[in-house]
Enzyme design. Structure first.
Site, mmCIF file in Angstrom:
data_model
loop_
_atom_site.group_PDB
_atom_site.id
_atom_site.type_symbol
_atom_site.label_atom_id
_atom_site.label_comp_id
_atom_site.label_asym_id
_atom_site.label_seq_id
_atom_site.Cartn_x
_atom_site.Cartn_y
_atom_site.Cartn_z
ATOM 1 N N CYS A 124 0.832 -1.184 0.000
ATOM 2 C CA CYS A 124 0.000 0.000 0.000
ATOM 3 C C CYS A 124 0.875 1.245 0.000
ATOM 4 O O CYS A 124 2.101 1.168 -0.074
ATOM 5 C CB CYS A 124 -0.902 0.010 1.240
ATOM 6 S SG CYS A 124 -1.827 -1.533 1.470
ATOM 7 N N ALA A 128 -5.173 -4.350 -2.083
ATOM 8 C CA ALA A 128 -5.714 -5.478 -1.327
ATOM 9 C C ALA A 128 -5.050 -6.781 -1.777
ATOM 10 O O ALA A 128 -5.120 -7.152 -2.952
ATOM 11 C CB ALA A 128 -7.223 -5.562 -1.515
ATOM 12 N N VAL A 129 -4.408 -7.484 -0.821
ATOM 13 C CA VAL A 129 -3.707 -8.735 -1.110
ATOM 14 C C VAL A 129 -4.180 -9.852 -0.184
ATOM 15 O O VAL A 129 -4.355 -10.987 -0.602
ATOM 16 C CB VAL A 129 -2.173 -8.537 -0.979
ATOM 17 C CG1 VAL A 129 -1.438 -9.865 -1.095
ATOM 18 C CG2 VAL A 129 -1.672 -7.568 -2.042
ATOM 19 N N GLU A 162 3.779 -6.854 4.030
ATOM 20 C CA GLU A 162 3.275 -8.186 4.352
ATOM 21 C C GLU A 162 4.071 -8.746 5.523
ATOM 22 O O GLU A 162 5.296 -8.658 5.543
ATOM 23 C CB GLU A 162 3.424 -9.141 3.155
ATOM 24 C CG GLU A 162 2.778 -8.675 1.864
ATOM 25 C CD GLU A 162 1.272 -8.624 1.917
ATOM 26 O OE1 GLU A 162 0.686 -9.223 2.849
ATOM 27 O OE2 GLU A 162 0.670 -7.970 1.046
#
Length: 612
Positions: free
Chosen positions: A2, A52-53, A80
């Site tokens: 992001c 969005a992951v 992440e």
């Protein structure tokens, strides 16, 4: 992945400053195309653009944890956390409840449980700003290797921060000024940790926490690259490297969106591709999807040079056939590399002029094409820094040069000494780039820990590896992040897992080169899953176009710029040097690229040069 921004002000009510936060957040739109969020409280404003992951439905940000209707902590987060599932299970056992399945919420609860020590428990790539409403304090935290960027500017009553300089510069009280030190950093090719090109702008260092409260701003490291004795024998070391890689790749395949690998046909990306396929098959998934960049006619017309012995395509196809990946070649038209639209896109993404031939634009276009098919990609980036893969690691004249090895390599290959030749002699005398580089080099050496009793080549190679893992790799990770996130593509870097970095960094150089080739440990650890052609292939960097029309177009653009009396760079130029012949990567092409990029930067961006 992001884009994040934030503003802390202890002397004003930021609940009235929504317009400023929204303007800052808007600069991160390309990094996060899926959603926008702004959170305001009395002394804090946080902005977020989401890619969005994981947890696509409930992972919106900024995210808070509340208790009895009172906000405890809020975060704006990019990245992440690959061990978030284990951390969530541990935190549940300690009494924490979760309302989402996102790693963002795990991050918040980890802080509530362990305080600032929570960063030491994270495995991943991340950059975030975490506001503790109870203490009225902000933490800026960056991952250990600096995979994800995070910039900040101290203010008289707080701080402004963002994923990229443009986010900070969007604040009305932060001017885009570049002074002599900023220009030195831009031109020196040394990437001084913590330093940015724009005046008063700082970068959170890899493995660093910046704390901001009413008492001021303080920094400390939660991780550093340190020296440890390596006691494993060769066989154990190879097995350990493989075990680490298996675990790393499996962790980094977690995503709720389409995922792929970037394949170049070299040892690094081929190993990631093969291990990803192996992990996916073991989990009844797959096949892994792979993408490679190429140019029309590059294989048929390839000409070997000082850095590249062979074209990539034959090796790419060997790997794809060997592992049975679902493969796609991304063919780039060399003419597109000179398209003003794409070159402007590169500059906008980078915030500062870039130089490196056509590679930035090529990556920009590759990532754009991949993003049409995938949201997450695994890359082989950083294996050369970890395992000692560059050819100059094995050239005594370069290794023993009293400077950064990559600068010595460029000079040995006949390149323009410090890229300073394009600027006027008086300006270059004022900047003194050799002095700036030398000071940066000697400062870096003071950070290197050595083990007692180690001398000679082993001692020097620890220094060389440290310089690459703390300086050179930052240049490449920055490039990868900016060019990929300009299209909302998350690129993961398995070779930057800190466990692997720590382990391999502390293996003796003799073990890293035990078979007489570069990256001996990686080759031995992954040979069983690779075709023989790749196992035996020498290091070859990211491809560069060999189309002569590219250099001709560069020359024509430079001539046009020099003929323009209003070109802002002209007063600063050494026109003779810019016009000098040379088509090689480290000669004429580099000079022309830098001149054009500097001029466009000064033309299109609101930059104020103050070089007095």
């Amino acid at each position: 992945m992001c884009g994040i921004v934030g503003w802390i002000s202890f002397e004003r009510d930021l609940r009235r400053e929504g317009a400023v936060l929204r303007a800052m957040t808007a600069t991160m739109t390309l990094r996060g195309p899926d959603a926008e969020g702004v959170w305001l409280d009395e002394h804090v404003g946080l902005g977020h653009r989401r890619l969005a992951v994981i947890d696509l439905e409930t992972g919106a940000q900024p995210m808070s944890v509340e208790h009895d209707g009172r906000t405890l902590v809020t975060v704006t987060y990019s990245g992440e956390i690959y061990n978030y599932r284990e951390l969530r299970d541990e935190l549940r056992g300690l009494g924490h409840d979760f309302r989402t399945t996102s790693d963002t919420e795990v991050l918040l609860h980890a802080y509530l449980e362990w305080g600032e020590g929570f960063a030491e428990r994270l495995n991943g790539m991340y950059a975030f700003g975490l506001w503790d409403a109870r203490e009225q304090s902000l933490l800026l935290v960056r991952d250990r290797m600096g995979i994800k960027p995070l910039y900040y500017r101290a203010m008289t009553d707080g701080v402004v921060f963002a994923s990229e300089p443009k986010g900070v510069l969007a604040h009305p009280q932060v001017p885009a000024v570049v002074d002599s030190d900023g220009l030195r950093e831009l031109l020196s090719f040394v990437k001084t940790p913590g330093t940015a090109v724009f005046r008063d702008l700082r970068e959170v260092r890899p493995g660093e926490i910046v704390r901001v409260d009413r008492a001021g701003l303080r920094t400390h490291h939660y991780w550093r690259l340190s020296a440890r004795e390596h006691t494993d024998d060769l066989g154990t070391t190879v097995r350990t490297v493989r075990e680490l890689l298996d675990d790393i790749v499996e962790r980094q395949l977690i995503a709720d969106v389409p995922l792929c690998v970037l394949l170049s046909g070299g040892l690094d990306s081929s190993a990631i591709t093969a291990l990803a396929q192996k992990a996916l098959r073991a989990g009844s998934g797959g096949p892994v999807r792979s993408f490679a960049v190429d140019f029309p006619g590059q294989t048929e017309k390839f000409q070997a040079d000082a850095m590249r012995d062979t074209p990539d395509a034959p090796f790419v196809h060997d790997v794809a056939e060997h592992v049975l990946s679902e493969h796609t070649d991304i063919m780039l038209d060399p003419a597109a590399l000179m398209d003003p639209l794409y070159r402007s896109g590169v500059l906008d993404a980078a915030d500062v002029p870039v130089f490196g031939g056509d590679i930035f634009t090529s990556l920009y276009l590759l990532f754009r094409a991949v993003r049409e098919r995938s949201t997450v990609a695994l890359s082989g980036e950083s294996a050369d820094e970890v395992f000692g893969g560059y050819r100059w690691f094995h050239v005594p004249e370069i290794v023993n040069a009293d400077t950064f090895p990559w600068l010595a390599a460029v000079r040995l290959m006949g390149g323009n000494r410090e890229n300073e030749g394009i600027l006027a002699p008086d300006l270059m005398k004022q900047l003194d780039l050799p002095g700036y580089q030398d000071a940066a080099y000697r400062s870096a050496l003071t950070e290197v820990e050595h083990l007692d009793g180690v001398s000679g080549q082993e001692r020097r190679m620890r220094e060389v590896c440290y310089l690459h893992l703390t300086r050179f790799v930052q240049i490449l990770l920055d490039r990868k992040d900016r060019m990929s996130m300009a299209h909302g593509l998350e690129v993961r870097v398995p070779f930057c897992d800190h466990r692997l970095v720590e382990y391999v960094y502390n293996t003796p150089w003799s073990m890293k080169t035990f078979d007489g080739y570069e990256k001996s440990l990686l080759r031995a650890a992954t040979a069983d899953v690779l075709p023989r052609s790749v196992v035996e292939r020498r290091k070859s960097p990211y491809p560069s176009t060999q189309d002569p029309a590219y250099d001709q177009t560069l020359r024509e653009r430079v001539q046009t710029m020099l003929a323009d009396r209003d070109a802002p760079l002209r007063p600063l130029l050494n026109e003779k040097a810019v016009r000098a012949p040379g088509d090689d990567m480290f000669g004429g092409r580099m000079r022309m690229e830098l001149a054009l990029n500097l001029n466009e930067w000064l033309t299109r961006h609101p930059v104020s040069l103050r070089l007095g």
